[in-house]
Scaffold this active site. Structure first.
Site, PDB file in Angstrom:
ATOM      1  N   ASP A  64     -18.489 -14.150  21.777  1.00  0.00           N
ATOM      2  CA  ASP A  64     -17.850 -14.604  22.724  1.00  0.00           C
ATOM      3  C   ASP A  64     -18.147 -15.735  23.193  1.00  0.00           C
ATOM      4  O   ASP A  64     -17.331 -16.562  23.549  1.00  0.00           O
ATOM      5  CB  ASP A  64     -17.440 -13.516  23.759  1.00  0.00           C
ATOM      6  CG  ASP A  64     -16.916 -13.904  24.890  1.00  0.00           C
ATOM      7  OD1 ASP A  64     -15.783 -14.304  24.930  1.00  0.00           O
ATOM      8  OD2 ASP A  64     -17.385 -14.128  26.073  1.00  0.00           O
TER       9      ASP A  64
ATOM     10  N   LYS B 280     -17.429  -7.718  26.260  1.00  0.00           N
ATOM     11  CA  LYS B 280     -18.469  -8.084  26.915  1.00  0.00           C
ATOM     12  C   LYS B 280     -18.634  -6.488  27.732  1.00  0.00           C
ATOM     13  O   LYS B 280     -19.903  -5.812  27.725  1.00  0.00           O
ATOM     14  CB  LYS B 280     -18.571  -8.885  28.184  1.00  0.00           C
ATOM     15  CG  LYS B 280     -18.808 -10.199  27.516  1.00  0.00           C
ATOM     16  CD  LYS B 280     -18.601 -11.428  28.679  1.00  0.00           C
ATOM     17  CE  LYS B 280     -17.080 -12.009  28.544  1.00  0.00           C
ATOM     18  NZ  LYS B 280     -16.888 -13.175  28.988  1.00  0.00           N
TER      19      LYS B 280
ATOM     20  N   ARG C   1     -12.661 -22.296  22.909  1.00  0.00           N
ATOM     21  CA  ARG C   1     -11.440 -22.301  23.489  1.00  0.00           C
ATOM     22  C   ARG C   1     -11.049 -23.262  24.711  1.00  0.00           C
ATOM     23  O   ARG C   1     -10.134 -23.615  24.994  1.00  0.00           O
ATOM     24  CB  ARG C   1     -10.945 -20.734  24.198  1.00  0.00           C
ATOM     25  CG  ARG C   1     -10.860 -19.846  22.938  1.00  0.00           C
ATOM     26  CD  ARG C   1     -10.891 -18.351  23.398  1.00  0.00           C
ATOM     27  NE  ARG C   1      -9.994 -18.131  24.439  1.00  0.00           N
ATOM     28  CZ  ARG C   1     -10.400 -17.275  25.285  1.00  0.00           C
ATOM     29  NH1 ARG C   1     -11.466 -16.485  25.491  1.00  0.00           N
ATOM     30  NH2 ARG C   1      -9.604 -16.956  26.288  1.00  0.00           N
TER      31      ARG C   1
ATOM     32  N   SER D  25     -11.953 -11.261  25.096  1.00  0.00           N
ATOM     33  CA  SER D  25     -13.172 -12.045  25.674  1.00  0.00           C
ATOM     34  C   SER D  25     -13.884 -10.898  26.531  1.00  0.00           C
ATOM     35  O   SER D  25     -15.113 -10.797  26.643  1.00  0.00           O
ATOM     36  CB  SER D  25     -12.959 -13.067  26.211  1.00  0.00           C
ATOM     37  OG  SER D  25     -14.119 -13.817  27.024  1.00  0.00           O
TER      38      SER D  25
ATOM     39  N   HIS E 238     -15.601  -4.332  36.855  1.00  0.00           N
ATOM     40  CA  HIS E 238     -15.496  -5.932  36.484  1.00  0.00           C
ATOM     41  C   HIS E 238     -14.397  -6.512  37.473  1.00  0.00           C
ATOM     42  O   HIS E 238     -13.298  -5.980  37.611  1.00  0.00           O
ATOM     43  CB  HIS E 238     -15.034  -6.104  34.936  1.00  0.00           C
ATOM     44  CG  HIS E 238     -14.973  -7.607  34.551  1.00  0.00           C
ATOM     45  ND1 HIS E 238     -16.284  -8.423  34.487  1.00  0.00           N
ATOM     46  CD2 HIS E 238     -13.982  -8.089  34.661  1.00  0.00           C
ATOM     47  CE1 HIS E 238     -15.755  -9.509  34.188  1.00  0.00           C
ATOM     48  NE2 HIS E 238     -14.094  -9.410  34.141  1.00  0.00           N
TER      49      HIS E 238
END
Ligand code: URA
Length: 433
Positions: free
Chosen positions: A161, A187, A168, A183, A82
């Site tokens: 999320d 995922k 947010r 967050s 990621h």
């Protein structure tokens, strides 16, 4: 249990219990807790933080708020990477086939580009025929056969999320470390991989602008990944200039292919090698040196490029575009940005370069905007490079000729020239394990 008491506890700096955090996530996801109470809690977390224990519980509760992917059939071989997002960041297109060619099972769910950063799904869609949606069975069977699949985020993954991030965004509570970590990591946890490598970008084109902030985020994400039972490591890498030379969807696929073919040995290759080595050393418990050797061999032997072709073809893409990247359609118009003086490139405002590509049509300002796959930028001069007046610094590509004026202005405003050569900065700042 009452949401009021949970807000009050966090406001008073207390550690929330598992029951309280799970009550909040369940209630906010099913709509029984209203936005105004969720906002108040986010603000209390913003000011008072969360302990590691609270953040692990929050991450797991968010991961379990919707569908989760079961990858238990791949044992400890499942692997994911990621990136926190950057400009010209096509590392997934290179890292995934490298590590799949070395025996990992890559199960990647990627996002689309928004604002100045690009998204892997958009890049892959520039390959005619490539399917970014597969059914659960197709996804697993492709990973079994080919060793990898890359799709868009589908199904009902982490609905908590989705709602919380949107909230947010409008309540000035995005930049809270426990909220960012939960967050991102929720995922990754819901997507099921046992091994996770995070590429935390740092600099003018990244979410984290300073090394100190990037290090705090990387440390927390690794701790929380491990706390959720996943093998997790992070690299902090430079995003003070775009990665590689290409910015824009098909241009980036072409550059990724060149790296996989061994035709280009640039900063992109260096970051991809480091990320791949980190991932395979997590999966196979290799030393860093052994992992580097294997990764370089996968690239130099052509094994990783063969894996890319196998992957693209399994997912419906026209592999002739990968075999011969001249098949990608070219943008109708191109425009060279020439240096207006002699000197060194002393800095690049990478966010502005990302925005230049959006102006040219390569990205989206709003979620529903369409994109032009062949639009983008080829960059020839990066920070530290010497340039003479009139030399080509970059070429802008677009199918919308009207965008050139604004795009050129934006690009020029992003690039600073100086008579003094800037200090060399590292490409990879740190590894967090
Ligand atoms: N990216 C995410 O997915 N979540 C955040 O909170 C910040 C960046």
């Amino acid at each position: 249990m009452r949401m009021y008491d949970i807000i009050e506890n966090k406001r008073n700096g207390k550690e929330l219990s598992k029951e309280e955090i799970e009550f909040f996530i369940k209630g906010y996801t099913d709509g029984s807790i209203p936005d105004y109470q969720a906002s108040a809690l986010c603000m209390a977390v913003y000011f008072n933080g969360m302990t590691e224990k609270e953040t692990v519980i929050l991450t797991e509760a968010m991961a379990n708020s919707g569908d989760t992917v079961d990858l238990s059939m791949f044992g400890a071989l499942s692997a994911d990477k990621h990136s926190t997002g950057g400009v010209g960041d096509k590392t997934s297109l290179v890292v995934a086939p490298i590590v799949a060619s070395l025996g990992c099972k890559i199960t990647k769910m990627s996002g689309r580009g928004l604002g100045h950063t690009g998204g892997t799904v958009d890049k892959l869609e520039s390959i005619p025929g490539y399917k970014t949606t597969l059914s659960g069975d197709e996804f697993i069977s492709q990973v079994e056969k080919v060793g990898m699949a890359v799709i868009g985020q589908s199904g009902n993954l982490t609905p908590a999320d989705k709602k919380l991030y949107a909230l947010r965004d409008v309540t000035a509570t995005v930049d809270s470390i426990p909220l960012i970590v939960s967050s991102i990591m929720s995922k990754k946890i819901a997507a099921g991989s046992h091994n996770i490598v995070l590429d935390v970008k740092c600099g003018s084109g990244a979410f984290m602008k300073t090394i100190d902030d990037a290090e705090i985020l990387a440390n927390e994400m690794v701790k929380i990944g491990k706390g959720c039972g996943r093998n997790t490591a992070a690299l902090i890498t430079d995003m003070d200039m775009p990665l590689g030379s290409a910015v824009g969807n098909s241009l980036e696929v072409i550059e990724a292919v060149k790296v996989l073919k061994g035709e280009v040995k640039n900063d992109l290759r260096e970051v991809c090698v480091a990320l791949s080595a980190e991932l395979i050393s997590l999966v196979f418990s290799l030393s860093h040196r052994e992992a580097l050797e294997k990764v370089n061999d996968a690239l130099d032997s052509g094994k990783a490029f063969e894996k890319m072709k196998e992957w693209i073809s399994a997912q419906g893409g026209d592999v002739s575009f990968i075999e011969n990247t001249d098949n990608f359609p070219k943008a109708e118009y191109e425009f060279d940005v020439l240096a207006d003086g002699d000197g060194y490139i002393s800095s690049m405002d990478t966010e502005k370069i990302g925005l230049t590509s959006v102006i040219l049509g390569a990205g989206r300002e709003f979620k529903e905007d369409s994109i032009d796959f062949s639009a983008g930028i080829m960059i020839y001069k990066k920070t530290g490079d010497k340039t003479d007046k009139g030399e080509k610094m970059a070429t802008l590509f677009t199918n919308n000729k009207l965008s050139f004026e604004e795009a050129e202005k934006m690009y020029r405003s992003a690039v600073c020239l100086s008579s003094v050569k800037p200090e060399n900065k590292p490409l990879i700042y740190k590894c967090v394990r």
